[in-house]
Write an enzyme that holds these catalytic residues in place. Structure first.
Site, mmCIF file in Angstrom:
data_model
loop_
_atom_site.group_PDB
_atom_site.id
_atom_site.type_symbol
_atom_site.label_atom_id
_atom_site.label_comp_id
_atom_site.label_asym_id
_atom_site.label_seq_id
_atom_site.Cartn_x
_atom_site.Cartn_y
_atom_site.Cartn_z
ATOM 1 N N HIS A 180 29.376 -0.517 -26.891
ATOM 2 C CA HIS A 180 28.096 0.360 -26.965
ATOM 3 C C HIS A 180 28.629 1.384 -25.829
ATOM 4 O O HIS A 180 28.657 2.710 -26.277
ATOM 5 C CB HIS A 180 26.934 -0.046 -26.572
ATOM 6 C CG HIS A 180 25.788 0.927 -26.578
ATOM 7 N ND1 HIS A 180 24.925 1.114 -27.649
ATOM 8 C CD2 HIS A 180 25.278 1.987 -25.675
ATOM 9 C CE1 HIS A 180 23.772 2.084 -27.412
ATOM 10 N NE2 HIS A 180 24.216 2.405 -26.365
ATOM 11 N N GLU A 181 28.677 1.218 -24.664
ATOM 12 C CA GLU A 181 29.055 2.374 -23.663
ATOM 13 C C GLU A 181 30.459 2.818 -23.848
ATOM 14 O O GLU A 181 30.466 4.154 -23.707
ATOM 15 C CB GLU A 181 28.820 1.542 -22.358
ATOM 16 C CG GLU A 181 27.713 0.964 -21.925
ATOM 17 C CD GLU A 181 26.191 1.917 -22.090
ATOM 18 O OE1 GLU A 181 26.332 3.216 -21.910
ATOM 19 O OE2 GLU A 181 25.154 1.310 -22.364
ATOM 20 N N HIS A 218 29.654 5.989 -26.066
ATOM 21 C CA HIS A 218 29.105 6.930 -25.499
ATOM 22 C C HIS A 218 30.207 7.289 -24.813
ATOM 23 O O HIS A 218 30.441 8.923 -24.659
ATOM 24 C CB HIS A 218 28.251 6.320 -24.295
ATOM 25 C CG HIS A 218 26.887 6.409 -24.910
ATOM 26 N ND1 HIS A 218 26.188 7.135 -25.529
ATOM 27 C CD2 HIS A 218 25.886 5.125 -24.854
ATOM 28 C CE1 HIS A 218 24.891 6.805 -25.757
ATOM 29 N NE2 HIS A 218 24.912 5.258 -25.384
ATOM 30 N N GLU A 238 23.515 8.696 -29.065
ATOM 31 C CA GLU A 238 23.345 7.339 -29.442
ATOM 32 C C GLU A 238 23.825 6.967 -30.663
ATOM 33 O O GLU A 238 24.381 5.770 -30.898
ATOM 34 C CB GLU A 238 21.544 7.245 -29.573
ATOM 35 C CG GLU A 238 21.213 5.670 -29.331
ATOM 36 C CD GLU A 238 21.648 4.814 -27.981
ATOM 37 O OE1 GLU A 238 21.858 5.460 -27.103
ATOM 38 O OE2 GLU A 238 21.509 3.614 -27.936
HETATM 39 ZN ZN ZN Z 1 22.966 4.261 -25.498
#
Ligand code: ZN
Length: 502
Positions: A266-267, A270, A296
């Site tokens: 997830h990160e 980003h 997101e």
């Molecule tokens: Zn996030």
């Protein structure tokens, strides 16, 4: 460069420098700073924050922005910077300085009040503070609407702060569709959830092994260790100074294999966004992701659409097994894929799975809308919250800690922020569908070849920073603006296929 814009550059340099300092303090506080440092360090942070505020909100910058609004020969980047700073001016300026300061003081104390209330699971300890925060918010909205002579619903103004162009009108349609389509799908999935055994996920996984695997995983999806670092913190997050210094954290639990895996992916999503901002924009106010929702979407694309697919794990699964040869000896790829896609309605948003996540957001959206339409009192909030959980997720919080007190957002004054998470999920599904049309996506995932995927995202999404809005990015990339139907179709197809033989 435009002459007037040139006069703005010393201010931009100052904003950039102060922002770098604030980001580093925030990073340090979450990762390295000793426990007792915060009281004295926070004084330095307070001073830097007020300097940062003054570098944006002052008469010189105001006059320059007014002049620049009339200029005809600004380039795309200059125009975007002027627009962004003007937006900040318009949101801050109408608020009287004393009231803003008092509010900042209230917010600074609120998180520790919230922590105490949450630990005691007692909403009444937080309610008076929450009431004051909401009162200020409503007053500030009023000032801003009057100053801008805007005819707008109060909550729409907040939504627009996080996601330009999205108001209750768009979001009502979005959440109504979700309600109609996801709630029944969730029922089908819930009935079969006991057929999936994922007890393997809670065996013992030593932290050192997890570190090694997660570092490899980040690199696999394109995380660049020459321009980025991974550390650990209580709650995983991403931050960055510019496109050559991007930092992420993850969190290891010895009794939970997938927690760190999906936080890392997830990160990393980003982080890729920030790595791939164009060199021309980085270090300026528009050299970052265009909105919360778009940011997101990039993390969710990697975490869910890619990261929970079978194709993604084909080149990685043997490596995972080799990392824990005895612990995972009896687990095959099929078991693992079902395990990482098991869906169970739960009470806590941050632990929610891909299918039910947006329903948690829907509850918050409806509650926030009621607050700003004056349809609920502070005392009624826990009851309203609980009944919405019962209605949409079929579960009822037994206490305030697992209900109304679970998120820190309201203590920080962040209202209108939650919908960005659900929008991110939906935008991710839309981009995922598009990628499947324009490239052999499954083939790339199966061979672990992220270079062409990331190059495409850079070309069509990342490089632009804030010079395009979310809808402009989608429109230019696929000829269609935001459309939640892709998200519904994605969830339906995915869960029907996964659960059909159970
Ligand atoms: Zn996030």
């Amino acid at each position: 460069m435009n002459k007037t814009f040139e006069e703005l550059t010393p201010w931009l340099d100052k904003i950039y420098a102060l922002n770098c300092a604030l980001v580093l303090f925030e990073w340090d506080d979450a990762t390295e700073a000793p426990e007792e440092s915060s009281e004295l360090t926070s004084k330095a942070v307070e001073i830097l924050s007020s300097e940062y505020y003054k570098a944006i909100i002052n008469d010189d910058v105001k006059k320059l922005l007014e002049k620049l609004s009339e200029e005809k020969d600004l380039d795309v980047k200059e125009r975007a910077i002027v627009k962004d700073l003007k937006k900040q001016h318009e949101s801050m300026e109408p608020i009287p300085a004393e009231e803003y300061q008092a509010y900042q003081g209230l917010i600074a104390r609120a998180s520790s009040v919230w922590t105490k209330a949450k630990n005691a699971s007692d909403y009444s300890l937080f309610a008076p503070t929450l009431e004051k925060i909401i009162e200020y918010q409503k007053k500030f909205i009023d000032y801003r609407l009057k100053a801008g002579k805007k005819e707008m619903k109060p909550y729409d103004l907040l939504l627009n702060d996080f996601e330009e162009g999205f108001t209750t009108k768009e979001l009502d349609t979005f959440f109504d569709t979700l309600k109609k389509e996801i709630v029944p799908l969730m029922q089908m999935v819930t009935d079969k959830k006991d057929k999936i055994d994922k007890t393997y996920n809670h065996r013992h996984f030593p932290v050192e092994k997890q570190r090694q695997f997660n570092r490899m995983l980040a690199e696999h999806v394109g995380f660049d260790f020459k321009r980025g670092v991974i550390k650990e913190s209580a709650h995983p997050f991403t931050t960055n100074l510019h496109n050559k210094d991007v930092r992420i954290t993850t969190h290891y639990f010895e009794d939970n294999l997938e927690s760190a895996i999906f936080s890392t992916v997830h990160e990393s999503g980003h982080a890729l966004y920030e790595f791939q901002i164009s060199d021309d924009l980085t270090g300026t106010p528009v050299g970052t992701g265009t909105s919360m929702g778009m940011h997101e979407s990039q993390s969710r694309l990697f975490e869910n659409n890619f990261g929970r697919s079978r194709e993604f794990w084909i080149p990685l699964f043997q490596n995972l097994k080799d990392t824990y040869p005895e612990t995972l000896a009896d687990i095959d790829l099929d078991t693992f894929i079902l395990g990482i896609n098991k869906s169970t309605p739960s009470l806590i948003r941050t632990e929610a799975d891909e299918l039910t996540y947006s329903l948690h957001i829907m509850v918050r959206y409806e509650v926030e809308k009621m607050i700003f339409e004056n349809k609920v009192t502070i005392d009624e909030l826990p009851e309203v919250w609980n009944s919405k959980y019962e209605e949409y997720l079929g579960v009822t919080p037994e206490n305030d800690a697992e209900g109304i007190l679970q998120d820190i957002h309201w203590a920080g004054g962040s209202f209108g922020y939650f919908p960005s998470y659900a929008l991110g999920n939906a935008i991710a599904a839309q981009i995922y569908a598009h990628l499947k049309n324009v490239m052999p996506l499954d083939e790339y995932l199966t061979s672990g070849n992220f270079a062409p995927i990331n190059a495409y995202l850079k070309e069509h999404v990342h490089q632009y920073g804030k010079t395009k809005t979310t809808n402009e990015i989608l429109m230019d990339m696929m000829g269609e603006s935001f459309n939640p139907q892709y998200y519904i179709d994605y969830l339906k197809d995915k869960y029907t296929a996964l659960y059909k033989d159970l």
